[in-house]
Design a protein around this motif. Sequence first.
Motif, mmCIF file in Angstrom:
data_model
loop_
_atom_site.group_PDB
_atom_site.id
_atom_site.type_symbol
_atom_site.label_atom_id
_atom_site.label_comp_id
_atom_site.label_asym_id
_atom_site.label_seq_id
_atom_site.Cartn_x
_atom_site.Cartn_y
_atom_site.Cartn_z
ATOM 1 N N TYR A 6 12.981 40.462 63.942
ATOM 2 C CA TYR A 6 11.681 41.098 64.114
ATOM 3 C C TYR A 6 11.403 41.336 65.598
ATOM 4 O O TYR A 6 11.658 40.479 66.443
ATOM 5 N N TRP A 22 3.231 56.171 57.622
ATOM 6 C CA TRP A 22 3.637 55.258 56.553
ATOM 7 C C TRP A 22 4.243 56.020 55.378
ATOM 8 O O TRP A 22 3.806 57.126 55.042
ATOM 9 N N GLY A 58 8.144 52.429 54.822
ATOM 10 C CA GLY A 58 7.156 51.700 55.599
ATOM 11 C C GLY A 58 6.737 52.491 56.832
ATOM 12 O O GLY A 58 6.609 53.721 56.786
ATOM 13 N N HIS A 94 11.226 51.239 58.298
ATOM 14 C CA HIS A 94 10.965 49.796 58.157
ATOM 15 C C HIS A 94 10.532 49.167 59.478
ATOM 16 O O HIS A 94 10.768 47.980 59.722
ATOM 17 N N ASN A 148 8.363 47.512 62.533
ATOM 18 C CA ASN A 148 7.309 46.503 62.619
ATOM 19 C C ASN A 148 6.065 47.103 63.264
ATOM 20 O O ASN A 148 4.948 46.638 63.040
ATOM 21 N N GLY A 171 11.403 45.824 61.929
ATOM 22 C CA GLY A 171 10.522 45.093 61.034
ATOM 23 C C GLY A 171 11.056 45.061 59.616
ATOM 24 O O GLY A 171 12.262 45.261 59.380
ATOM 25 N N SER A 172 10.149 44.857 58.658
ATOM 26 C CA SER A 172 10.528 44.852 57.240
ATOM 27 C C SER A 172 9.432 45.513 56.422
ATOM 28 O O SER A 172 9.114 45.077 55.312
ATOM 29 N N SER A 173 8.837 46.562 56.956
ATOM 30 C CA SER A 173 7.740 47.238 56.271
ATOM 31 C C SER A 173 8.263 48.178 55.197
ATOM 32 O O SER A 173 9.378 48.689 55.273
ATOM 33 N N THR A 225 2.468 46.790 53.392
ATOM 34 C CA THR A 225 3.441 45.943 52.707
ATOM 35 C C THR A 225 4.621 45.644 53.617
ATOM 36 O O THR A 225 5.165 46.530 54.264
ATOM 37 N N SER A 226 5.040 44.388 53.661
ATOM 38 C CA SER A 226 6.210 44.010 54.448
ATOM 39 C C SER A 226 6.777 42.704 53.918
ATOM 40 O O SER A 226 6.126 42.006 53.129
ATOM 41 N N PRO A 263 14.445 41.709 57.885
ATOM 42 C CA PRO A 263 14.138 42.727 58.898
ATOM 43 C C PRO A 263 15.375 43.533 59.278
ATOM 44 O O PRO A 263 16.449 42.964 59.496
#
Length: 332
Positions: A216, A233, A238, A255, A257, A279-281, A288-289, A294
């Motif tokens: 991250y 988005w 994400g 994705h 962050n 990130g991991s969105s 949402t994440s 990540p």
Amino acid sequence: MRQLFIYSLCTIFLLMNGPLPTKAEKNDTNVFAQRMELFQKVESVTNIPWYYLAAIDQYERNIRQSRKDIPKAEGISGIYFRQEEWSGITNPNREDENPLSIQFFGGIGADGDGDGKADMSNDVDILYSFANYILKYGVDHTHIKMALWDYYKRDKAVGIISGKAKIYQHFGRIDLETHAFPVPLRSNYSYRSTWGDARGWGGRRIHEGTDIFAAYGVPVKATAYGIVEMKGWNKYGGWRVGIRDINNNYHYFAHLNGFAKDLTVGQVLEPGQIIGSVGSSGYGPPGTSGKFPPHLHYGMYRDNGYTEWSYDPFPHLRLWERQERQMAKRGR
């Protein structure tokens, strides 16, 4: 009368400054310098900004590289005209090079170098003919966009060319071919070829990119000279950013962050410029994440003048990674 006046100026200017290099000579000097010389000479007699001429030329060159139904560019200019478009649809002489009869039959071909011929194998004539078409509308940004829409009948083509023009104008040059790896080489990252792998969330689909796993907050960098086409988005990707480069490639970063401060749609970027962080969105509504580890999803898409499709970015990532390591070694 206006066309005759411009034609006369073009003839006088080229006689004073000498002819541009021929196709045979293009391998003897830098091709980018030759193209810039061509754009600036046509700008001087038409008042159409060189960066718009460069953008149109590059757009045409790129779509010719991506399609099989039109020949690849051979000269300095990348612009392509069909024979009947050049000489006029109703012209009985498909290979007509007389500017007056071509004009009579509504052809686009024009004499740009003052030799009395409208030669569709002559780089000056080719670019001047397109410029001459634009002159019917005007030379400011709005009228150039109108001319481009009437010519291509495609909003995306107008947008891509306008974006290229903005990039060329911003940097003041056309040699913009260098790239950067999307995450810092000093960071702890890993990736492998995953393009085409099956994906299940949101329905059966294939993976249109390469996943680069990192922690991250690891910075994400622009990979090419380009312009931000999209920021926002998407329930799959994400927080994501889309950047269009000067070769009609669309670089997709997903994705994230978060975004770099002040990153905006329409912003011109250079390779290595920070656009966000890993990130991991995604995989849900905005915010949402954490539904997966990540990583950066990096995708590449190419526009061919009709449609856009994805292709495997893995070989490019490997190349840019290697090039960046070599540059770092030489800089020590």
